[in-house]
Motif scaffolding. Sequence first.
Motif, PDB file in Angstrom:
ATOM      1  N   GLN A  67       0.924  -1.113  -0.050  1.00 48.46           N
ATOM      2  CA  GLN A  67       0.106   0.025  -0.051  1.00 48.46           C
ATOM      3  C   GLN A  67       1.015   1.213   0.050  1.00 48.46           C
ATOM      4  O   GLN A  67       0.500   2.124  -0.683  1.00 48.46           O
ATOM      5  N   GLN A  73      -4.209   6.068  -0.724  1.00 51.61           N
ATOM      6  CA  GLN A  73      -4.965   5.938   0.539  1.00 51.61           C
ATOM      7  C   GLN A  73      -5.986   4.534   0.893  1.00 51.61           C
ATOM      8  O   GLN A  73      -6.475   4.459  -0.117  1.00 51.61           O
ATOM      9  N   SER A 135       0.013   6.747   7.551  1.00 50.39           N
ATOM     10  CA  SER A 135      -0.861   7.644   6.786  1.00 50.39           C
ATOM     11  C   SER A 135      -1.476   7.011   5.826  1.00 50.39           C
ATOM     12  O   SER A 135      -2.849   7.376   5.161  1.00 50.39           O
ATOM     13  N   MET A 136      -1.420   5.716   5.279  1.00 52.63           N
ATOM     14  CA  MET A 136      -2.013   5.055   4.120  1.00 52.63           C
ATOM     15  C   MET A 136      -3.074   4.373   4.656  1.00 52.63           C
ATOM     16  O   MET A 136      -4.023   4.302   3.982  1.00 52.63           O
ATOM     17  N   ASP A 139      -8.027   6.101   9.483  1.00 56.95           N
ATOM     18  CA  ASP A 139      -9.242   6.521   9.014  1.00 56.95           C
ATOM     19  C   ASP A 139      -9.835   7.718   9.898  1.00 56.95           C
ATOM     20  O   ASP A 139      -8.766   8.067  10.447  1.00 56.95           O
TER      21      ASP A 139
END
Length: 269
Positions: A67, A73, A135-136, A139
Motif C-alpha cells: 500500500q 489511501q 498515513s496510508m 481512517d
Amino acid sequence: MFHLTRNFYIMTITVLSVAVLPLMYVLLDQNPLIWMFYFVCNKTNKIILIGYWALCLLLGILVVIYQILLNIQATTSTRKIFHLLAVLVYIPGLIYEHVLLYLASGIIMGLFIFLELMRYLQISPFGEVLQQGFSMFADEKDNLISLTPLYLFCGLSFPLWMPTNNLSLPVLLSGILTVGVGDTVASFVGSRWGYHKWANSNKSVEGTIACILSQIGLICILAFMGYIDNGWLFLQNLLSSIALSFIEAQTNQVDNLALPLLMYVCLMV
C-alpha cells in the motif's frame, strides 16, 4: 534527533530491566525468559502455531508495504484485510492453544505500544516507515494515535484477558464472530452490492444481511465440529449475532471495541 533516539532506546531498556522483568520474576518465581522458552518449546503444536502466526505477520507487513508503494489511501475494504488476518490468527489459537494466545496477545500489546511510540516520535530506523503506513491506513477515527487497530486488538483479546476461567469457545470468539467475520463480510458486501441504505446510516441492508448470515454460518460450523454442544448457548449465539448485526448497522463509532464487548456480555448472561 540522535539524542532523542538514544534516550528512547535507553528508556525502553531501563523499563524492561527495572520494571517488567523483575515483576515477571516475582509473579513466576523463576527467570521469565527461561520459563517462556520452555513454555513455548514444550509442545510441537506450539512451535507450529508460532510459525503459522509468523507467516500471518509477514503477510500483514507485505500488505502495508504494498500500500505504501502504491501511495494510495487504503479504503475501508482494504483495511478489512487485517480483520481477516486476525481471524486466521485467533481461531487456531483459541481452539488449540488459548493459553499461548493469551501470552502472545500480551507481548503483542507491548510491541504495539513500542512501535506506536517509535512512529509518533519518528525514532530510527523504523519511525518513518511506520508513519507512512499510518498515513496510508488511517481512517477518520485516527488522529495522532492508531486507535482503530488498537480497538480491534483489544476487542478480539478482551475475552482472553478477563479473569474468568473455563470460558467456552464461543465466548472466547466474541470478537472474531462480530468484528472479524460479521463486520468484515458486511463491509465487503455493502461496498459492492449495498444499494439499500438504512435510515440515518451509511450502512446497507445487504451488508447487514451478509453480517447475520456469515456469523450464523460460523456458529453452525462450530456446532457441527462439537465446540457448541449446548442448545441454549447455540441459541444465545444466534440471537446475539442477529441483534448485534443490527447494532453494527447503526453505529460508526469504535465498533471494533463495542461489538465484541456487547457480544461477550450477551453470552455471559
